[in-house]
Design a protein around this motif. Structure first.
Motif, PDB file in Angstrom:
ATOM      1  N   TYR A 251       9.760 -25.859   3.126  1.00  9.89           N
ATOM      2  CA  TYR A 251      10.261 -26.530   1.926  1.00  9.89           C
ATOM      3  C   TYR A 251      11.686 -26.062   1.656  1.00  9.89           C
ATOM      4  N   ARG A 306       1.793 -12.931  -1.647  1.00  6.82           N
ATOM      5  CA  ARG A 306       1.033 -13.780  -2.563  1.00  6.82           C
ATOM      6  C   ARG A 306      -0.350 -13.167  -2.785  1.00  6.82           C
ATOM      7  N   ARG A 333      -0.582 -19.395  -3.798  1.00 11.40           N
ATOM      8  CA  ARG A 333       0.660 -20.151  -3.621  1.00 11.40           C
ATOM      9  C   ARG A 333       1.101 -20.860  -4.897  1.00 11.40           C
TER      10      ARG A 333
HETATM   11  N1  GLY Z   1       4.006 -22.301  -3.107  1.00  5.36           N
HETATM   12  C1  GLY Z   1       4.876 -22.000  -2.042  1.00  5.36           C
HETATM   13  C2  GLY Z   1       4.503 -20.814  -1.268  1.00  5.36           C
HETATM   14  O1  GLY Z   1       3.587 -20.094  -1.582  1.00  5.36           O
HETATM   15  O2  GLY Z   1       5.144 -20.576  -0.264  1.00  5.36           O
END
Ligand code: GLY
Length: 386
Positions: A251, A306, A333
């Motif tokens: 992204y 995360r 995420r």
């Molecule tokens: N929500 C994007 C990531 O965890 O990379």
């Protein structure tokens, strides 16, 4: 459960606190803000506020683009939280006077090759099947929207309701809001739940929740880059772009000040080392999709952790057998997008003692006896809390 306006909190007088929040990331800060604003005496405990996953996160508010197979309950929560974001952002900026980089241009999802597009289209069809706003675009339509996309990009789709915010602006704004509402800050790590004394403890400690609570929260490493357009100008694209590029999923998040966030790896590791291979793959995919990035400055390469859970969904509510300890962790995420709904529902639970029905699928006790497979998509509708 807890009501009434009380005198301002004093961190030295912990026993008189209504709420102790462990963790000063966006989730913990927003809970502290919401609870303080409702008249509760709150202290937030963190040795290094804002130094967790939010310090590296891109800030996509993407319930549509991140609606994945088998995660319907999570998608419902993401949508509920995204719907709160416009008012949440406006209230936060109005309260603090701090701009948080909230942008609403929408998200373009693109496929570089025919194989990439085929993979992407399967997911878009699933998302459309849920009734989500995903509009396929011809290559010409894509380039009308974002002329900077590479001519090789084979096709895409628009998710107009997927927005973005800048987490590095959001966290200080939330801290200011919580402080102004009366929350106290204790700059110390909490190693055991017995280190804090309050009528309710909220564990919003990201990956640190595992050691404090025994909940199955594990680190999921993400490496992420920050680039900057030369000359101090805005990037040559306005949408968040989520791309499939020769099998890599990346992204690209443009900021008004010229920054572009390019992410991210998803690795079952607990270190925060940045590796040459990951940087190479991210840059190759990013430049393949948006060739102008090759001319940008590479200003940061960093890794974060995360807080992942066995079913990729957050853990929200009382620990089994501990109604005085509420978990607000495991956002994996989705920590930024889920901040408003988590804060509102946890604050409601603290004040009323009654869980919102939205929380039912995310309660901590779904992992008790987890070998038999519990989880948000397997929890019965209307389950009550014990
Ligand atoms: N929500 C994007 C990531 O965890 O990379």
């Amino acid at each position: 459960m807890l009501t009434g306006r009380s005198p301002a909190p004093r961190s030295s007088d912990r026993a008189r606190l209504d709420v102790a929040v462990v963790g000063a990331g966006p989730v913990g800060l927003a809970i502290a803000w919401r609870c303080s604003a409702r008249g509760l005496r709150v202290a937030v405990h963190d040795a290094a506020p804002g130094s967790g996953a939010s310090a590296v996160a891109a800030g996509m508010l993407s319930p549509v683009a991140e609606a994945y197979f088998g995660e319907r309950r999570l998608t419902e929560l993401l949508l509920a939280s995204a719907a709160r974001w416009p008012a949440f952002a406006a209230e936060l900026t109005e309260t603090t006077g701090v701009a948080i980089g909230y942008r609403t241009e929408g998200t373009l999802m693109v496929g570089l090759t025919g194989d990439d597009l085929a993979e992407a289209r399967r997911l878009w069809a699933y998302q459309q099947g849920l009734g989500l706003p995903v509009t396929p675009l011809l290559p010409s339509g894509l380039r009308d929207r974002e002329p900077a996309l590479a001519p090789r990009v084979r096709g895409g789709a628009l998710a107009p309701t997927d927005h973005q915010v800048d987490p590095r602006l959001l966290v200080p704004a939330l801290r200011t809001a919580a402080q102004r509402a009366g929350a106290a800050f204790v700059p110390q790590a909490v190693r055991h739940l017995s280190d804090v004394e309050a009528r309710v403890t909220v564990v919003a400690a990201g990956c640190g929740a595992a050691a404090l609570t025994g909940l199955p929260v594990r680190p999921v490493k993400g490496q992420i880059l920050r680039l900057r357009a030369p000359g101090g100008v805005a990037p040559g694209f306005r949408h968040v772009i989520r791309g499939y590029a020769d099998g890599e999923h990346v992204y690209l998040v443009p900021r008004a000040d010229g920054e572009v966030v390019l992410g991210a790896t998803v690795e079952e590791r607990s270190d925060t080392t940045v590796t040459a291979g990951a940087v190479q793959r991210l840059l190759r995919a990013g430049v393949d999709l948006l060739p102008e990035l090759a001319e940008y400055d590479l200003v940061e390469a960093v890794a974060g952790l995360r807080p992942g859970t066995p079913d990729n969904a957050p853990i929200l509510g009382p620990l089994p057998g501990r109604p005085d300890v509420l978990a607000a962790t495991g956002h994996h995420r989705h920590g930024i997008v889920l901040t408003p709904v988590t804060a509102d529902l946890i604050a409601d639970l603290v004040v009323t003692g009654v869980p919102d029905p939205l929380l039912a699928a995310f309660r901590p006790d779904r992992f008790v006896g987890a070998a038999t497979g519990g989880g948000p998509d397997r929890t019965m509708e209307g389950d009550q809390w014990s």
